[in-house]
Every structure is written in C-alpha cells, then in structure tokens.
Design an enzyme around this catalytic site. Structure first.
Site, mmCIF file in Angstrom:
data_model
loop_
_atom_site.group_PDB
_atom_site.id
_atom_site.type_symbol
_atom_site.label_atom_id
_atom_site.label_comp_id
_atom_site.label_asym_id
_atom_site.label_seq_id
_atom_site.Cartn_x
_atom_site.Cartn_y
_atom_site.Cartn_z
ATOM 1 N N GLY A 115 0.836 -1.208 0.000
ATOM 2 C CA GLY A 115 0.000 0.000 0.000
ATOM 3 C C GLY A 115 0.868 1.255 0.000
ATOM 4 O O GLY A 115 1.856 1.310 0.725
ATOM 5 N N ARG A 150 0.510 -4.932 -5.287
ATOM 6 C CA ARG A 150 0.542 -6.183 -4.521
ATOM 7 C C ARG A 150 0.927 -7.221 -5.587
ATOM 8 O O ARG A 150 0.393 -7.174 -6.691
ATOM 9 C CB ARG A 150 -0.826 -6.528 -3.953
ATOM 10 C CG ARG A 150 -1.589 -5.321 -3.411
ATOM 11 C CD ARG A 150 -1.397 -5.106 -1.941
ATOM 12 N NE ARG A 150 -2.262 -4.003 -1.508
ATOM 13 C CZ ARG A 150 -2.101 -3.371 -0.371
ATOM 14 N NH1 ARG A 150 -1.120 -3.689 0.445
ATOM 15 N NH2 ARG A 150 -2.899 -2.389 -0.029
ATOM 16 N N ASP A 166 4.836 -4.290 6.426
ATOM 17 C CA ASP A 166 5.280 -5.599 6.935
ATOM 18 C C ASP A 166 5.177 -6.702 5.879
ATOM 19 O O ASP A 166 6.024 -7.600 5.842
ATOM 20 C CB ASP A 166 4.528 -5.973 8.216
ATOM 21 C CG ASP A 166 3.023 -6.042 8.017
ATOM 22 O OD1 ASP A 166 2.508 -5.457 7.044
ATOM 23 O OD2 ASP A 166 2.355 -6.700 8.836
ATOM 24 N N THR A 199 4.051 2.915 5.761
ATOM 25 C CA THR A 199 2.661 2.458 5.659
ATOM 26 C C THR A 199 1.810 3.321 6.573
ATOM 27 O O THR A 199 2.237 3.651 7.687
ATOM 28 C CB THR A 199 2.485 0.974 6.062
ATOM 29 O OG1 THR A 199 1.103 0.744 6.367
ATOM 30 C CG2 THR A 199 3.317 0.566 7.267
ATOM 31 N N ASP A 211 -0.632 2.321 8.100
ATOM 32 C CA ASP A 211 -1.127 1.472 9.197
ATOM 33 C C ASP A 211 -0.235 1.520 10.433
ATOM 34 O O ASP A 211 -0.670 1.125 11.518
ATOM 35 C CB ASP A 211 -1.252 0.017 8.722
ATOM 36 C CG ASP A 211 -2.403 -0.173 7.757
ATOM 37 O OD1 ASP A 211 -3.320 0.660 7.757
ATOM 38 O OD2 ASP A 211 -2.376 -1.146 6.989
ATOM 39 N N ASP A 235 2.088 -0.353 11.393
ATOM 40 C CA ASP A 235 2.093 -1.660 12.067
ATOM 41 C C ASP A 235 3.372 -2.455 11.856
ATOM 42 O O ASP A 235 3.346 -3.681 11.825
ATOM 43 C CB ASP A 235 0.873 -2.480 11.620
ATOM 44 C CG ASP A 235 0.834 -2.679 10.109
ATOM 45 O OD1 ASP A 235 1.623 -2.029 9.390
ATOM 46 O OD2 ASP A 235 0.016 -3.489 9.638
ATOM 47 N N ARG A 279 -7.075 -2.369 8.156
ATOM 48 C CA ARG A 279 -7.782 -3.639 7.958
ATOM 49 C C ARG A 279 -7.477 -4.628 9.081
ATOM 50 O O ARG A 279 -8.326 -5.390 9.484
ATOM 51 C CB ARG A 279 -7.380 -4.236 6.597
ATOM 52 C CG ARG A 279 -8.329 -5.299 6.114
ATOM 53 C CD ARG A 279 -8.045 -5.694 4.691
ATOM 54 N NE ARG A 279 -8.489 -4.699 3.733
ATOM 55 C CZ ARG A 279 -8.173 -4.699 2.448
ATOM 56 N NH1 ARG A 279 -7.381 -5.631 1.968
ATOM 57 N NH2 ARG A 279 -8.626 -3.769 1.644
HETATM 58 P P1 ADP Z 1 2.481 -3.922 2.842
HETATM 59 O O1 ADP Z 1 3.928 -3.987 2.487
HETATM 60 O O2 ADP Z 1 1.909 -2.559 2.669
HETATM 61 O O3 ADP Z 1 2.185 -4.569 4.187
HETATM 62 P P2 ADP Z 1 1.272 -6.249 1.480
HETATM 63 O O4 ADP Z 1 0.962 -7.019 2.738
HETATM 64 O O5 ADP Z 1 0.226 -6.197 0.444
HETATM 65 O O6 ADP Z 1 1.683 -4.741 1.736
HETATM 66 O O7 ADP Z 1 2.592 -6.901 0.853
HETATM 67 C C1 ADP Z 1 3.177 -6.373 -0.311
HETATM 68 C C2 ADP Z 1 3.686 -7.477 -1.180
HETATM 69 O O8 ADP Z 1 4.756 -8.172 -0.509
HETATM 70 C C3 ADP Z 1 2.714 -8.571 -1.537
HETATM 71 O O9 ADP Z 1 1.872 -8.219 -2.606
HETATM 72 C C4 ADP Z 1 3.639 -9.693 -1.948
HETATM 73 O O10 ADP Z 1 4.156 -9.481 -3.237
HETATM 74 C C5 ADP Z 1 4.785 -9.514 -0.958
HETATM 75 N N1 ADP Z 1 4.644 -10.438 0.174
HETATM 76 C C6 ADP Z 1 3.851 -10.330 1.260
HETATM 77 N N2 ADP Z 1 3.982 -11.402 2.059
HETATM 78 C C7 ADP Z 1 4.878 -12.228 1.473
HETATM 79 C C8 ADP Z 1 5.462 -13.496 1.787
HETATM 80 N N3 ADP Z 1 5.119 -14.154 2.916
HETATM 81 N N4 ADP Z 1 6.357 -14.007 0.930
HETATM 82 C C9 ADP Z 1 6.723 -13.367 -0.196
HETATM 83 N N5 ADP Z 1 6.209 -12.173 -0.559
HETATM 84 C C10 ADP Z 1 5.321 -11.603 0.257
HETATM 85 O O1 F6P Z 2 -2.086 0.768 3.269
HETATM 86 C C1 F6P Z 2 -2.674 -0.014 4.257
HETATM 87 C C2 F6P Z 2 -4.126 -0.158 3.994
HETATM 88 O O2 F6P Z 2 -4.572 1.125 3.856
HETATM 89 C C3 F6P Z 2 -5.024 -0.861 4.992
HETATM 90 O O3 F6P Z 2 -5.362 -0.142 6.138
HETATM 91 C C4 F6P Z 2 -6.204 -1.150 4.126
HETATM 92 O O4 F6P Z 2 -6.993 -2.124 4.658
HETATM 93 C C5 F6P Z 2 -5.572 -1.570 2.850
HETATM 94 O O5 F6P Z 2 -4.354 -0.855 2.786
HETATM 95 C C6 F6P Z 2 -6.417 -1.393 1.650
HETATM 96 O O6 F6P Z 2 -5.658 -1.292 0.498
HETATM 97 P P1 F6P Z 2 -5.953 -1.948 -0.911
HETATM 98 O O7 F6P Z 2 -7.384 -1.694 -1.230
HETATM 99 O O8 F6P Z 2 -4.996 -1.245 -1.791
HETATM 100 O O9 F6P Z 2 -5.670 -3.425 -0.770
#
Ligand code: ADP
Ligand code: F6P
Length: 320
Positions: A11, A72, A103, A126, A128, A130, A172
């Site tokens: 995000g 993502r 994360d 982020t 969030d 978090d 979320r």
């Molecule tokens: P954020 O970094 O904002 O927490 P996401 O949770 O969507 O966002 O994670 C971003 C991207 O990181 C995911 O779309 C995926 O490509 C990668 N990712 C997340 N978890 C894993 C994992 N366990 N192993 C490999 N890639 C991951």
């Molecule tokens: O960037 C974090 C966050 O805003 C969360 O709080 C929210 O649930 C999520 O991303 C939604 O993002 P998307 O619709 O891009 O998956």
C-alpha cells in the site's frame, strides 16, 4: 558496493517519494548508481527499472504516492517469483536493495534475502503504522492528519444536528490509525480490531452521553472491526440516537506528506544507505524511543507490534 536498487511495495504511503529522493541523493553522493524498480516486486520479477539520478528525483519531496508506482504482487509469494527477482538483481549487478513498504513487503524481502547475495534494507512506510521495530512509519502522521481534518468537519454537522457519527478510518488488521485519530478528535468511542467490540457498552456510552445533554458524538472505527454500516444501524436501533456513517477512505493514503512524514523519510533513507554502504543488510531501519536504529528482517517479520490499548481508557475519560 556500486549499484543500489530501490523499490516501493504494498500500500502506498505519503512520504514514499521523499524516501526515494533521500535514497537516491545520499547513494549518489557516495558514488553509487541507483536503479528504481517499478510497480513493487513486479518490477524485480519483470526486470522493469529506471536509472535514478539526483536530478530525476527533483520536485517530489512534497508529493504523495510514489513515482516508482507500487503493487501487490502474488507471484512474489512463489519460489519462482523470488528466483526471478534474485536473478534480475544479479543480472544488473545490484549489490544493495532498499525496500520501502510495510510488513508484507518485508516478509517478501526476507524470502528474497535467502536467494540473493544483494544486501537488503527495509524502510517502513505504511499508513497502518504496524511495523514491529519502529515506533512510527512514514505516512502515518499524514494519514492521521487527513482523517483528523475530515472528522473535525464531521463534528460540526454532528453538533448542529445532534447526531452520532460512526467514522470509519483505514486499518484492515490493526488499530494504530483509529486509536491516534480517535484520541486527537476527542472521540467518545474508539473501536479497534485488537479489542473485541462490546456493543452493549457502546449503547450504554451513547445513552449516558445523551442523558447528560451530550446528544452528538463521534465513534471512530477501524475498518478491520467489521461492517461499520451494521454497527451504525445497531447503535441507532438500540439507543434512540440519530446515527450516520461516514467513511474517510482512500484519501488517507494520499496527499502531500506532512513535515513529520518527510523528516522520517529522510532520516530512514540516510540510515538505510549508510548501512548498505558499510556492508550491513537484511535489516529494517526504524525509530526506536526517538532514535533511528535498525533491527534484523527476521525479527521484524516474526513479531507483532503491540497496540497500547490503555490509551482507549484515556480516550474514554477525556471524552466524558
Ligand atoms: P504492505 O507492504 O503494505 O504490508 P502487502 O501485505 O500487500 O503490503 O505486501 C506487499 C507485497 O509483498 C505482496 O503483494 C507480496 O508481493 C509480498 N509479500 C507479502 N507477504 C509475502 C510473503 N510471505 N512471501 C513473499 N512475498 C510476500
Ligand atoms: O495501506 C494499508 C491499507 O490502507 C489498509 O489499512 C487497508 O486495509 C488496505 O491498505 C487497503 O488497500 P488496498 O485496497 O490497496 O488493498
């Protein structure tokens, strides 16, 4: 070390551009070449990047979003995806990679670190807030201020119509944003995913407030607590208050970063580039008790940042 990569993933968060700027200018000053991979992990898998120079990151410190784009990327969760990314890093002689994200992005970075010789450093960004190992993330302060500005306006109409508003903010899975926003708008109730909702208590607070002449109110709810429309309907049905729902939404992810978000971006970029330049990697930089520090990717990915739920009690007392 000669070539650094930089990528924004997951995000988006206001201040990501300031972080890119910081990484590029600091790395360039040390004589490194910088490759900016596009669309998050997708760019590493598909070998899509652009060469970044101090000039190409001019005029972006105040811009929300990310000039590198983000995504993502489900393919990165597969062994093949990680392998392709590692091969592309090697093919471009990238010795160090700065990952700006949350994360989830760091879990991806940890997997990648097991397949590549390039050193990886995470920069937490982020809304969030978090990420374990950092008191604050880039973008959080901006999102808080966006939501607060919105809710201050909602408070005006809530007071004049004597209504209770349920205001949904992002988050979320975690309630850091809802808690800080709730405290700083003087919310009567704050609902976060970390604490199971007791609807009876919410009804009681709304009714008690009405009985003492406080007929309007703000209930801040993180999106992760469930169906906020239903929550608003239930409050109306059980309290006699007139209740409306307002969702702040994606505006919280955009906008010009606050000075605080820009400052964190610059400080984190500095730490990340210094670590890589001195041959240290596979860690995440962060703010720990007011100081810029770092922690191993492994530790950041294996622990949950705790929410100080005592602050919910403080908010309740402050809003009496
Ligand atoms: P954020 O970094 O904002 O927490 P996401 O949770 O969507 O966002 O994670 C971003 C991207 O990181 C995911 O779309 C995926 O490509 C990668 N990712 C997340 N978890 C894993 C994992 N366990 N192993 C490999 N890639 C991951
Ligand atoms: O960037 C974090 C966050 O805003 C969360 O709080 C929210 O649930 C999520 O991303 C939604 O993002 P998307 O619709 O891009 O998956």
């Amino acid at each position: 070390m000669k070539t650094l990569g930089v990528v924004t993933s997951g995000g988006d968060a206001p201040g990501m551009n300031a972080a890119i700027r910081g990484v590029v200018r600091l790395a360039s000053a040390m004589g490194f070449e910088v490759l900016g991979f596009e669309r998050g992990w997708e760019g590493l898998i598909n070998n899509r990047f652009k060469r970044l120079t101090p000039r190409s990151v001019g005029g972006i410190i105040h811009l929300g979003g990310t000039i590198l784009l983000t995504s993502r990327c489900p393919e990165f969760k597969t062994r093949e995806g990680i392998k392709k990314a590692a091969d592309n890093l090697a093919a471009n002689n990238v010795d160090g990679l700065v990952v700006i994200g949350g994360d989830g992005s760091f879990r991806g970075a940890l997997e990648l670190s097991r397949e590549t010789d390039a050193l990886i450093v995470g920069v937490p960004a982020t809304i969030d807030n978090d990420v374990y190992g950092s008191d604050e993330t880039i973008g959080f302060d901006t999102a808080v201020n966006t939501a607060v500005a919105e809710i201050d306006k909602i408070r005006d109409t809530a007071i004049s119509h004597e209504r209770v508003f349920v205001v949904e903010v992002m988050g979320r899975r975690r309630g850091f944003l809802a808690l800080t926003v709730g405290l700083t708008v003087g919310a009567e109730v704050i609902l976060v995913p970390e604490v199971p909702i007791k609807m009876e208590e919410v009804f009681k607070t709304v009714k008690e407030n009405a009985a003492k002449g406080k007929k309007s109110g703000i209930i801040v709810a993180a999106e992760g607590v469930g169906d906020t429309r239903r929550i608003a309907e239930e409050i109306e049905a059980n309290t006699g208050a007139e209740v409306r729902l307002s969702i702040v939404g994606y505006a919280q992810r955009g906008g010009s970063p606050t000075a605080r978000s820009r400052l964190l971006a610059s400080l984190f970029a500095n730490e990340a580039v210094n670590l890589l330049a001195s041959g240290v990697g596979n860690c995440v930089v962060g703010l720990q008790k007011g100081e810029v520090r770092s922690m191993s990717l492994e530790e950041v990915c294996s622990k949950e940042k705790p929410l100080d739920t005592r602050l919910l009690g403080l908010a309740r007392t402050l809003a009496t």
